[in-house]
Scaffold this active site. Sequence first.
Site, short mmCIF file in Angstrom:
data_model
loop_
_atom_site.label_atom_id
_atom_site.label_comp_id
_atom_site.label_asym_id
_atom_site.label_seq_id
_atom_site.Cartn_x
_atom_site.Cartn_y
_atom_site.Cartn_z
N ASP A 436 0.20 -10.66 0.10
CA ASP A 436 -1.17 -10.41 -0.32
C ASP A 436 -2.14 -11.36 0.40
O ASP A 436 -1.74 -12.37 0.99
CB ASP A 436 -1.29 -10.59 -1.84
N ASP A 495 -6.11 -1.18 -4.34
CA ASP A 495 -5.72 -1.73 -5.63
C ASP A 495 -5.94 -0.75 -6.77
O ASP A 495 -5.53 -1.02 -7.90
CB ASP A 495 -6.50 -3.02 -5.92
#
Length: 689
Positions: A436, A495
């Site tokens: 990430d 997301d």
Amino acid sequence: MTVFHLRAAGTSLVLDARGVAASILHWGPDLGGPDIPADLFVPAVPPSSIDVPLRLSLLPSLAEGWTGRPAMEGGHFRTAEAQLQDQTISVRATSTDGTQEVCTELGMSEQGVLRLRHRLTNRGDAELTVPNLDMLLPIPAEASELLDFTGLWSHERQPQRAPLRHGVWSRESRHGRPGHDDAFLMVAGEPGFSFRKGRVWAVHLAWSGDKRIWAERSALGYQVLGAGELLAPGEIRLAPGDSYETPWLIAVHSDAGLDGLSDRLHPWLRSASPVKLPRPVVLNTWEAVYFDHDLPALERLADAAAEVGVERFVLDDGWFTGRRDDKRALGDWHVDPGVWPDGLHPLISHVRERGMEFGLWVEPEMISPDSALAAAHPDWILGPSVAPGSSAGPGAAAGPTWRWQRVLDLTKAYDYLLERLTALLTEYPITFLKWDHNRDLLTPGAAHRQTRALYRLLAELKEAFPHVEIESCASGGARIDLGILPLIDRFWTSDTNDPLDRQSIQRWTGILIPPEYLGGHLGAGTAHVTGRTSALGFRLATALFGSAGIEWNLTTASPAERADIAAWIAEHKRLRPLLHSGRVVRADSPDPAHLLHGVVAQDRTHAVFALVTVGTPAAALPPPIRFPGLDPERDYTVRPIGAPPRYMQDAPPAWMTAGSVTLPGRFLAEAGLPAPLLTPEQALLLELS
């Protein structure tokens, strides 16, 4: 010196290396035989202009009469030599004072994908500050409409279109990563071009740092597409003899609309950067448990995942020392003994005993000010430190935090990160890292070195652990580009798991990226990001295409829901060879409330399509379902598959009442089938064989 002609798959590039400056005469449709009469491309000389025909060189400058945006500020170059070898043209040019040399490489793949980059070398005796150095390609006057993309967190790849007028349309990224508003792909085409129609020219910069991508229509008569790394003043300085190499510019032409771009890009990427197939069905724990890591609860989640057919179980954020929320501990990459007294071994053993692989979330490029690492190495935090005497705690730096974190200087922390990641991958049987990157850099002049260090770190890990796959996640889809793609195996597309948003995000991201790279997950009934509630069938159909997974606490799902999920995973596994190797097609619809997309096998014997309603239809009867990409001479049997959607109709079309219909591909493409009356936010899956 001569004229070079690259040809492949219906595309030509003609470069004239005669004279002072090498010039691209043509990039676009195939021109036929290898011999090109270059003098036919020499334009007239208009009044009130330079007294020789204006040519657009590889490095156009004021000294040549080019008053548009230059490829490089302050330079004037003359071609020294040029050669052709294996579909690659190499051109070497030197500055008039002899202190700089630019070598340009142009290559065309068998799919007609053009790659272009420059290498600048300091041939002088003094240090050279590297200016912005762009690649330019000419496009014809009929390419007068632009398409590129913008967006924000959880709403990436939102298309925007505008006419190309006189002047420069420039999209610049200063995020230190491409960003959620990344222009992504800049397309110029004939007015009204669509997925299936129109001639288009497109460029993408294969780079994960700061960049600019632009188009210009000059009053001089030329049009160009350009792109390059966006460098801060003084960001790169070359000692005598040193070189700077630009990222690759990826350029594609199509005479069959946006799908024609995918027809070139997807096969090229699959041959150049093949990903391991089949793509495992994933369960990620983030929206299931967030930071609440509890071994018995996670074991129950793993049991539920295995029961429905999941193949890879990924433990997300919250496993390392002190990480109970998103405000602390980034950088302290040790398994938390308070939460995991026996390490991750019990959970991993449980996962593997149930036939699944194990994956782990990491965010190596970031650091929390509240962390042991920041206290021990405050100088490793990217950006200027706070003033002496400040009351700020360890790890403080000037400027705002972002998600309560700062950026770790990879050039200083490189050895530490390599050691920590190596230790984790050595101790535990991890086969997947969700990598990430949750904030912008916000530090001028740092993007280049951070990006290069990231590429080096990923490459070193891949070499040491070739069995470990890596997913590029950057607050969702803020780092999806062809620069990082050769070093990773999957992109986290966004997301948001809301299927309504995902339909658009996946549709547009998929122009460039093949579906097997694009992670798409089945979320809870009420989406955690948007709060919108969606039917299970709509969520399943949306997540079917691409690298499929789940981000939902399955222990809370009903037995009926679990049965539907298990059936969906079985269907995905059955269709996976088609979905991850076939040709992606998208239909143009007169009603924006209706979308149709699908994947057709390369031999055109098999296909699967999704008819999707993303809004309220414009008319009581929707347009027919017309299937693109089929063999017109073959017969196909069309049948619905998957969970039935919700309809609002007194009677279905006759072919649906029969359960299936067999018709020629030509009929299905031109006349199509009457569409059922789906309610908004529904999807009907159709298999053709």
